[in-house]
Scaffold this motif. Structure first.
Motif, PDB file in Angstrom:
ATOM      1  N   ARG A 301       5.053 -17.377  44.042  1.00 29.11           N
ATOM      2  CA  ARG A 301       4.420 -17.662  42.755  1.00 29.11           C
ATOM      3  C   ARG A 301       5.079 -16.887  41.607  1.00 29.11           C
ATOM      4  N   ASP A 302       5.204 -15.583  41.746  1.00 27.33           N
ATOM      5  CA  ASP A 302       5.748 -14.767  40.652  1.00 27.33           C
ATOM      6  C   ASP A 302       7.192 -15.138  40.340  1.00 27.33           C
ATOM      7  N   ASP A 303       7.984 -15.419  41.376  1.00 27.39           N
ATOM      8  CA  ASP A 303       9.386 -15.789  41.154  1.00 27.39           C
ATOM      9  C   ASP A 303       9.486 -17.155  40.477  1.00 27.39           C
ATOM     10  N   LYS A 305       7.296 -18.429  38.394  1.00 25.08           N
ATOM     11  CA  LYS A 305       6.931 -18.204  36.996  1.00 25.08           C
ATOM     12  C   LYS A 305       8.078 -17.559  36.229  1.00 25.08           C
ATOM     13  N   ALA A 306       8.700 -16.558  36.862  1.00 26.54           N
ATOM     14  CA  ALA A 306       9.809 -15.872  36.196  1.00 26.54           C
ATOM     15  C   ALA A 306      10.956 -16.835  35.908  1.00 26.54           C
ATOM     16  N   TRP A 308      10.768 -20.210  35.480  1.00 25.89           N
ATOM     17  CA  TRP A 308      10.392 -21.204  34.470  1.00 25.89           C
ATOM     18  C   TRP A 308      10.304 -20.592  33.074  1.00 25.89           C
ATOM     19  N   LEU A 309       9.868 -19.338  32.964  1.00 28.16           N
ATOM     20  CA  LEU A 309       9.687 -18.700  31.662  1.00 28.16           C
ATOM     21  C   LEU A 309      10.941 -17.979  31.175  1.00 28.16           C
ATOM     22  N   LEU A 332       4.585 -26.999  36.327  1.00 26.57           N
ATOM     23  CA  LEU A 332       5.137 -25.659  36.173  1.00 26.57           C
ATOM     24  C   LEU A 332       4.306 -24.786  35.239  1.00 26.57           C
ATOM     25  N   ASP A 333       3.508 -25.384  34.387  1.00 21.72           N
ATOM     26  CA  ASP A 333       2.620 -24.590  33.529  1.00 21.72           C
ATOM     27  C   ASP A 333       1.327 -24.205  34.241  1.00 21.72           C
ATOM     28  N   ASP A 334       1.165 -24.667  35.480  1.00 21.34           N
ATOM     29  CA  ASP A 334      -0.053 -24.381  36.245  1.00 21.34           C
ATOM     30  C   ASP A 334       0.241 -23.604  37.527  1.00 21.34           C
ATOM     31  N   ILE A 335       1.332 -22.853  37.540  1.00 21.01           N
ATOM     32  CA  ILE A 335       1.745 -22.145  38.757  1.00 21.01           C
ATOM     33  C   ILE A 335       0.666 -21.178  39.227  1.00 21.01           C
ATOM     34  N   ASP A 336       0.074 -20.427  38.302  1.00 20.92           N
ATOM     35  CA  ASP A 336      -0.942 -19.442  38.686  1.00 20.92           C
ATOM     36  C   ASP A 336      -2.097 -20.087  39.438  1.00 20.92           C
TER      37      ASP A 336
END
Length: 549
Positions: A301-303, A305-306, A308-309, A332-336
């Motif tokens: 998850r964290d990777d 997000k990193a 995509w952002l 991709l905006d709903d990864i969390d």
């Protein structure tokens, strides 16, 4: 003389004189068989009558439009609003599809990033790519090619196909991508195994079709006509055009399934089977617990997000014109929320999910009888209580399968994605998507088989259209006939609506009513209101045919 002597039927059925017991038994057996056959005929007549009554009461709706126009999403909205129990029972089955959408988006970014690091001009759009033969490497043309001309409605789009990428731009972006990005790529490597597992779980179709990768995710949109640009703009167009040529040299096989319902069931069964052997992945109290694919996605998850952002990654995607956020199945905006071990899909998630179907999807929807007077009352009988909705494939290779469904259809819901005025057709990068929609609409309007069908046109993907125009895309550069009209969504929608009206007027053999709606079918609340109006309109048109209005 007895009373029966005057009854011809009694005389006919009277047992023969001097009948032996054996003859009597044989006669009674024959009569019993005859009565049984008579009862069977009566029963079949009742069934045929009931079936005829049901057929007469059915509303048959056909969803038409090119691939990725929003047909399946419209069907989901129908089912979510009017077949709620079945929808809720099926919703959890979409988890594997949504996870696959998320994983494939991440892998698309990784492949694009790796291509940038390698310094090559081709742009992979999926983890499964194929290089074309070298014969196309020299495919260049100096002059713009008119690629979207619609006779009679004045829509012309020119596209430039020859240019060269800026080496300085390539070099600066490659240096921006550092060892940090290489580490991210390695850490997200297990997602390739997750993709294969999810595809196998859903049951990939054996005849997946090969499409131009540049069209599928928006790589290489149509360029404006060079006649309206200065020398500097022409150079930019040439550079962009060369990127499109390179993108066309990479093709992919889009994942698809033959039957959506079977694919969703396969995903649940595979998960349950795995859970019975490994102690997890089972269904408990209406929800899924964790499984191997979900565990890996959650750990990444964290990777994800990193990645995509990351600002450098966004620059690479912008340069390569990879617009993942404009495509179906973007999460991709709903990864969390999605990349968790306890994730359960919401209604909006299912509506936005993308799973390409290669066959015809058929769904029956039973409308509940509401209290008080309704459109179903009176001489209309049971008409409109049950709808059969057909979602047929929109790809060019599947359109020959449309014809059998034209017979006895009550309504056509045609979806035209109006945000695609600057995009190429997925199956043929020489064809403008808006042109293809208009040509399809012309075919529908001119079909004698559909002359009595109610026509409903969804000018779809208005949300994407608004984002494009807000980003500075000028419609007049792609549609010269648009002229100096305001470059806002309302004006564009009004302009295109008139063009589709002109086609109907010119092509229809008889004057007919058509209902037009500007839609964004991923907006479930707005679409629910539209569908209610559509439902009432279809029934109202039937009433007119029956001379009841």
């Amino acid at each position: 003389m007895g009373a029966t002597d005057h009854d011809p039927l009694a005389i006919l059925t009277r047992p023969p004189p001097n009948e032996t017991p054996i003859e009597r038994a044989a006669r009674e057996e024959r009569e019993a068989r005859a009565r049984q056959i008579s009862d069977q005929i009566d029963e079949q007549l009742k069934k045929d009558k009931a079936a005829l009554k049901r057929q007469n009461g059915l509303v048959r709706v056909l969803l038409l439009g090119q691939s990725e126009s929003g047909k399946s999403t419209t069907l989901k909205n129908f089912r979510m609003k009017y077949s709620r129990a079945q929808w809720k029972a099926e919703r959890l089955s979409w988890r594997a599809v949504i996870q696959l959408n998320l994983v494939r988006s991440v892998l698309t970014i990784l492949d694009t990033m790796q291509t940038e690091m390698n310094g090559t001009t081709s742009t992979p759009t999926s983890s499964v790519v194929q290089e074309l033969s070298g014969d196309e490497e020299d495919e260049e043309e100096d002059n713009p090619i008119p690629c979207a001309t619609i006779s009679g409605v004045g829509i012309i789009v020119n596209i430039s196909r020859r240019s060269s990428l800026s080496k300085d731009s390539n070099s600066s972006l490659r240096t921006t991508l550092s060892s940090h990005h290489q580490i991210l790529k390695l850490r997200l490597g297990p997602l390739r195994g997750v993709e294969a597992d999810l595809k196998k779980r859903l049951g990939a179709a054996s005849d997946e079709e090969e499409f131009d990768s540049s069209a599928s995710l928006g790589i290489g949109p149509l360029e404006p006509s060079s006649s309206s640009s200065g020398d500097g703009n022409q150079g930019a167009e040439r550079r962009s055009g060369n990127a499109m040529i390179a993108a066309r040299k990479v093709k992919r096989r889009e994942f698809g399934v033959k039957r959506l319902h079977e694919a969703l069931e396969n995903g649940v069964h595979a998960l349950s089977s795995r859970g019975s052997h490994h102690g997890h992945g089972t269904r408990d109290s209406g929800s899924f617990t964790s499984d191997d694919a979900t565990d890996i996605i959650a750990s990444c998850r964290d990777d994800m997000k990193a990645l995509w952002l990351d600002e450098a990654v966004q620059k690479v995607l912008a340069k390569r014109k990879v617009r993942i956020e404009d495509g179906a199945g973007f999460f991709l905006d709903d990864i969390d929320r999605i990349a968790t071990r306890t994730y359960e899909p919401s209604d909006d998630d299912v509506v936005r999910a993308r799973l390409r179907t290669l066959g015809v999807q058929e769904y029956s929807i039973q409308f509940e009888q509401s209290k008080g007077p309704t459109l179903f009352a009176g001489g209309l009988g049971d008409f409109g209580k049950e709808w059969i909705i057909y979602d047929v494939g929109g790809a060019r290779t599947m359109r020959q399968a449309w014809l059998p469904f034209f017979d006895n259809v009550n309504a056509i819901i045609f979806l035209a994605p109006i945000s695609c005025f600057d995009e190429r057709l997925q199956e043929d990068s020489k064809i403008n998507r808006l042109e293809d929609s208009c040509l399809l609409w012309r075919s529908v309007c001119s079909s004698k088989l559909l002359a009595k069908a109610t026509l409903i046109l969804f000018l779809n993907k208005c949300d994407i259209l608004k984002r494009k125009l807000k980003s500075g895309v000028m419609v007049k550069n792609f549609l010269p006939s648009y002229g100096e009209r305001p470059n806002d969504a309302g004006s564009v929608i009004k302009y295109l609506k008139e063009k589709f009206k002109d086609i109907l007027k010119a092509q229809s053999s008889v004057p007919r009513t058509c209902y037009y709606y500007a839609t964004s079918v991923t907006d479930t609340k707005a679409t629910a209101n539209t569908l209610k109006t559509v439902k009432d309109s279809i029934v109202r048109e039937h009433l007119k045919t029956a001379d009841m209005v």
